[in-house]
Design an enzyme around this catalytic site. Structure first.
Site, PDB file in Angstrom:
ATOM      1  N   ARG A  89      -6.225 -56.546 -34.650  1.00 22.13           N
ATOM      2  CA  ARG A  89      -7.727 -56.193 -34.977  1.00 22.13           C
ATOM      3  C   ARG A  89      -7.997 -54.647 -34.232  1.00 22.13           C
ATOM      4  NH1 ARG A  89      -9.047 -61.885 -32.160  1.00 22.13           N
ATOM      5  NH2 ARG A  89      -8.086 -61.576 -30.077  1.00 22.13           N
ATOM      6  N   ASP A 101       4.685 -53.426 -38.554  1.00 15.41           N
ATOM      7  CA  ASP A 101       4.381 -54.923 -38.294  1.00 15.41           C
ATOM      8  C   ASP A 101       4.741 -55.502 -39.518  1.00 15.41           C
ATOM      9  OD1 ASP A 101       2.880 -57.448 -38.247  1.00 15.41           O
ATOM     10  OD2 ASP A 101       1.111 -56.357 -37.208  1.00 15.41           O
ATOM     11  N   ALA A 108      -2.102 -52.093 -24.747  1.00 12.76           N
ATOM     12  CA  ALA A 108      -1.868 -53.684 -25.243  1.00 12.76           C
ATOM     13  C   ALA A 108      -1.378 -54.353 -23.880  1.00 12.76           C
ATOM     14  CB  ALA A 108      -1.076 -53.647 -26.052  1.00 12.76           C
ATOM     15  N   ARG A 109      -0.009 -54.677 -23.960  1.00 11.65           N
ATOM     16  CA  ARG A 109       0.732 -55.337 -22.909  1.00 11.65           C
ATOM     17  C   ARG A 109       1.688 -54.766 -22.173  1.00 11.65           C
ATOM     18  NH1 ARG A 109      -3.584 -57.782 -22.441  1.00 11.65           N
ATOM     19  NH2 ARG A 109      -4.127 -59.809 -23.459  1.00 11.65           N
ATOM     20  N   ASP A 133      -2.722 -48.210 -19.545  1.00 10.77           N
ATOM     21  CA  ASP A 133      -3.830 -48.886 -19.274  1.00 10.77           C
ATOM     22  C   ASP A 133      -3.288 -50.163 -18.757  1.00 10.77           C
ATOM     23  OD1 ASP A 133      -6.668 -49.430 -18.542  1.00 10.77           O
ATOM     24  OD2 ASP A 133      -6.552 -50.768 -20.362  1.00 10.77           O
ATOM     25  N   GLU A 176       0.375 -55.268 -11.452  1.00  6.40           N
ATOM     26  CA  GLU A 176      -1.017 -55.173 -11.141  1.00  6.40           C
ATOM     27  C   GLU A 176      -1.506 -55.954 -10.232  1.00  6.40           C
ATOM     28  OE1 GLU A 176      -3.183 -55.639 -15.007  1.00  6.40           O
ATOM     29  OE2 GLU A 176      -1.826 -53.859 -15.980  1.00  6.40           O
ATOM     30  N   HIS A 225      -6.285 -50.955 -16.300  1.00  2.00           N
ATOM     31  CA  HIS A 225      -6.470 -51.941 -17.101  1.00  2.00           C
ATOM     32  C   HIS A 225      -7.823 -52.398 -17.413  1.00  2.00           C
ATOM     33  CE1 HIS A 225      -4.272 -56.103 -18.434  1.00  2.00           C
ATOM     34  NE2 HIS A 225      -5.215 -55.680 -19.508  1.00  2.00           N
ATOM     35  N   LEU A 226      -8.552 -51.474 -17.905  1.00  2.00           N
ATOM     36  CA  LEU A 226     -10.038 -51.655 -18.194  1.00  2.00           C
ATOM     37  C   LEU A 226     -10.282 -51.430 -19.752  1.00  2.00           C
ATOM     38  CD1 LEU A 226     -10.705 -48.492 -18.139  1.00  2.00           C
ATOM     39  CD2 LEU A 226     -11.307 -48.966 -15.791  1.00  2.00           C
ATOM     40  N   GLY A 227      -9.261 -51.470 -20.305  1.00  6.58           N
ATOM     41  CA  GLY A 227      -9.781 -50.929 -22.173  1.00  6.58           C
ATOM     42  C   GLY A 227     -10.762 -51.695 -22.723  1.00  6.58           C
TER      43      GLY A 227
END
Length: 351
Positions: free
Chosen positions: A183, A203, A261-262, A285, A290, A309-311
């Site tokens: 998404r 994908d 993402a990750r 990000d 972390e 990490h605040l996306g």
């Protein structure tokens, strides 16, 4: 990876004998005031008898038991205890779990799925904000902003600062390679296309009839042909380490990598080698370690843009999540299909 369609709701357990069921709201303290506006908070309290407890306090079994007794609905977020048999036994009246964040990997267990308790999550709320940060990163890297900013801040002569990087590019006409038609990935693609960029998507779960099928390519083609590689896939056993040393080496010289993402999808050591050599630029990000330590190796590179990490952590996304929580709780109480329900099968490809 892949598009996620709304799933049908498992038949709700009957709690009609309690018009305002006891509901546990468990949000970390630093996010406690972020999710609900005055209006959404009022609506939630009209639906439920809300009891609040912080996730860290609920790690204690006695505290969890005291709060969970008589509770029909859990509204969870980051740090909530994993719902394994020990916890489920302490919550015999639990009938629905609404996760206010995105990933539920650390929340659910085999025992939870076996119990047949419906669960939904508010991950859709974050897609616009994460996609927007990815677009921000993309624009910044194309314009070589990190390199120019670093040159000026480090005291470089004006003329030297102007040549600290190759000539910038505009996004119009740039070729964007997107890994993951999630998404968030779809939002990002729409934003980039609106600004004139071309897009190619990797994908393996893009199905026939999906409009993105026309833009799909295999991973080697995406990596070797695109100016920007943007990662928007979930973390699953299939995607961990998806971009290793060989894949990163396949990105063309001067390529740009965006990861909101990750971290586990990318070999971080291999990426660091590519970025520190100057061959690639990156905007990140998310990190394997972390919070990022004060002396971390990433902090001093001139060609990397970092955020903590605040996306998905905008005012707007949190408020959207709050409204999703209220709407899903209302649907559950009315016995209506949930719009954001998850199943164990869907979780395998969602992360």
């Amino acid at each position: 990876m892949g598009h996620t369609d709304n799933a049908a709701t498992p038949a709700p357990h009957n709690i009609s004998d309690n018009p305002r069921p006891r509901t546990l709201l468990s949000i970390p303290e630093h996010e406690a005031d972020a999710f609900f506006t005055a209006e959404s908070w009022a609506e939630l309290n009209e639906l439920c008898d809300v009891v609040e407890a912080r996730p860290d306090a609920l790690q204690d079994l006695e505290c969890f038991r005291d709060v969970a007794q008589g509770t029909s609905i859990f509204i969870t977020a980051w740090g909530f205890p994993r719902l394994e048999s020990e916890r489920l036994e302490l919550a015999p009246e639990l009938r629905f779990v609404m996760h206010a964040a995105s990933s539920i990997q650390t929340l659910v267990s085999d025992e939870f799925w076996a119990a047949g308790i419906p669960i939904a999550q508010a991950g859709d709320a974050m897609a616009p904000s994460v996609a927007e940060l990815s677009l921000t990163f993309t624009l910044a890297l194309l314009r070589r902003t990190p390199r120019f900013d670093h040159a000026l801040r480090s005291g470089a002569d004006w003329s030297d600062a102007r040549t600290a990087a190759s000539r910038p590019r505009e996004i119009s006409g740039a070729r964007i390679g997107v890994i993951g038609a999630s998404r968030t990935g779809r939002r990002y693609i729409d934003m980039c296309r609106a600004l004139g960029a071309e897009s190619t998507v990797y994908d393996p779960y893009i199905h026939e009839g999906d409009e993105l099928r026309a833009y799909a390519a295999d991973l080697p083609e995406v990596l070797s042909s695109c100016d920007v590689i943007a990662i928007h896939a979930p973390e699953t056993p299939e995607t961990r380490g998806l971009l290793g040393a060989a894949e990163l080496a396949a990105i063309k010289d001067g390529g740009l990598l965006v990861n909101t993402a990750r971290p586990a999808l990318v070999d971080e050591d291999a990426l660091y080698r590519e970025v520190s050599s100057g061959r690639l630029d990156a905007a990140l990000d998310v990190f394997g370690n972390e919070p990022l330590p004060a002396g971390d190796r990433w902090r001093n590179l001139p060609n990397v843009l970092l955020t903590p990490h605040l996306g998905g952590a905008t005012v707007d996304s949190r408020h959207r999540a709050g409204w999703i929580v209220v709407s899903e709780v209302r649907r559950f109480l009315r016995g209506e299909p949930l719009q954001h329900a998850l199943t164990s099968d869907r979780l395998k490809v969602m992360g």
